[in-house]
Enzyme design. Sequence first.
Site, mmCIF file in Angstrom:
data_model
loop_
_atom_site.group_PDB
_atom_site.id
_atom_site.type_symbol
_atom_site.label_atom_id
_atom_site.label_comp_id
_atom_site.label_asym_id
_atom_site.label_seq_id
_atom_site.Cartn_x
_atom_site.Cartn_y
_atom_site.Cartn_z
ATOM 1 N N ASP A 197 9.489 -6.060 9.046
ATOM 2 C CA ASP A 197 10.754 -6.105 9.781
ATOM 3 C C ASP A 197 11.194 -7.512 10.151
ATOM 4 O O ASP A 197 12.168 -7.678 10.881
ATOM 5 C CB ASP A 197 10.650 -5.259 11.053
ATOM 6 C CG ASP A 197 9.416 -5.601 11.880
ATOM 7 O OD1 ASP A 197 8.397 -5.976 11.287
ATOM 8 O OD2 ASP A 197 9.469 -5.474 13.121
ATOM 9 N N ASP A 205 -5.594 -8.654 14.516
ATOM 10 C CA ASP A 205 -5.076 -9.978 14.849
ATOM 11 C C ASP A 205 -5.690 -10.516 16.143
ATOM 12 O O ASP A 205 -6.113 -11.670 16.216
ATOM 13 C CB ASP A 205 -3.551 -9.947 14.947
ATOM 14 C CG ASP A 205 -3.026 -8.703 15.658
ATOM 15 O OD1 ASP A 205 -3.820 -8.027 16.352
ATOM 16 O OD2 ASP A 205 -1.831 -8.394 15.532
ATOM 17 N N ASP A 244 5.297 -9.369 8.790
ATOM 18 C CA ASP A 244 5.446 -7.925 8.687
ATOM 19 C C ASP A 244 6.819 -7.584 8.128
ATOM 20 O O ASP A 244 7.716 -8.426 8.061
ATOM 21 C CB ASP A 244 5.248 -7.267 10.053
ATOM 22 C CG ASP A 244 3.776 -7.159 10.429
ATOM 23 O OD1 ASP A 244 2.928 -7.238 9.528
ATOM 24 O OD2 ASP A 244 3.478 -7.000 11.631
ATOM 25 N N ASP A 274 0.824 -1.210 0.000
ATOM 26 C CA ASP A 274 0.000 0.000 0.000
ATOM 27 C C ASP A 274 0.862 1.265 0.000
ATOM 28 O O ASP A 274 0.367 2.353 0.281
ATOM 29 C CB ASP A 274 -0.894 0.026 1.242
ATOM 30 C CG ASP A 274 -2.023 -0.988 1.165
ATOM 31 O OD1 ASP A 274 -2.178 -1.629 0.114
ATOM 32 O OD2 ASP A 274 -2.754 -1.141 2.163
#
Length: 501
Positions: A147, A238, A145, A90
């Site tokens: 990282d 989540d 994610d 995005d």
Amino acid sequence: MTLAETLTLSAYFFVLIILAVYGWHRYYLVYLYMKNRDRGPIAGPPLDPAPFVTIQLPLYNEMYVADRLIEAVCRIEYPRDRLEIQVLDDSTDETRGIAQLAVQRFAAEGVDIKYLHRADRRGYKAGALEAGLQTSRGEFVGIFDADFIPSRDFLTRLMPHFGDPKVGMVQARWGHINADYSLLTKIQSILLDGHFVLEHGGRNRSGRFFNFNGTAGVWRRRAIDEAGGWQHDTLTEDLDLSYRAQLIGWRFVFLSDLIAPAEVPVEMNAFKSQQHRWAKGSIQTCRKLLPRILASKLPLGVKAEAFFHLTANFNYILMCVLSVLMFPSMVIRYNMGWYEMMLIDVPLFFAATFSVCNFYMICQREIHRDWRTRIKYLPFLMSIGIGLSINNTRAVIEALFNRQSEFTRTPKYRIERDADEWVGKKYRQSVAVQPLVELALGLYFTWTVFYALANQIYGTVPFLVLFQIGFLYTGILSIVQQYAGEPGVVTAGLEPGRQGS
């Protein structure tokens, strides 16, 4: 004693008792973990044939770590014809070009990887995951994610746990590639270790509910669909989906020995932004699902643990109230000669604070051989937890009053070694009035410490110092790091969003 003094002392002890109850709950979590220590999940044989897996990589302005993530996921060892990778980007900055080049590079090597970009960021991370599912082919869905750096054997070790058809999600433990970068990153690593090892471990092994952490886990696609799919009416999609799935009977598995390394925030304002998002989202989920949980036919132990889990962040409001009341309550008792009342609140303080020490000390002992050298950070851990009270109280109040607000995702700077530097990079967080409030409370407790020493009220001094250091550290570091580095490099690339860990 005047009415005002009576009300002050009554409110003080009321708040302190509630905080002590939640402190004692930490002992219970340790008890659950130790009692069920040997009941860890046992993997079955490798699934044959290997099920089709979709790995989703939600990105939003992650120019420093996007390529690293895509490369690590593409190197995961799994049958090529049974794995697809979706880069759900995005982004509005250079990340788009970086991610597209990485996708093209690995697609040329034969990896089934696709780049998907949304112009409309409706639902933020939850919306991106939901959009990716519409074109995915996987019976199972893994999520990482930006990282994270999953190991090559991640799926090999995780997927056999889905041999039980009732298992809907398997969560790995987070590792920390930059834990030793600073005091702040060290404290975060200890906090996260406690959350995963003792909270997840104790809850999962004792049959209580625990939650998917948004990354480093794999879902059974059918569990997502039957639970109502990804919803974006909370900031912790989540946690929300986790409870909805377990409420309809899906079992979750936590793998403490499967570690997915990741980067923890190196900057105080980024850390605060992350904590604000988690605190607000948990209270939103509490409002949404706790009545349904309590009205269900679940065992009392499951309901009670869900209650403590989902309401824990209310403690930050109580901590702020306690911070304001500590000095006047101490003055009232000193002037009236009621030293014996300190025999009440000192044990309550001890119960609340020592439970934190005990909790994280046992966690470090469980996973590190050098745990004795690590426990020296526990006083700082407690102080930083106190220093977050203003930040997280704001989050809780926003959730209670259903205030919709804009968030930035947690910046990642690819900090892997002590020599790596984040100053001067993009995605810096801005500061507002909050650090000044924290600084003011730090000075307030500095005066309170002097008052206690001058009047020989020594029993309260260690607890007062924890508050003093916590508020001064979070306030000063926020201000200093905001203006560190070259002028003008402060807010580039920021847009509101619920992305990342």
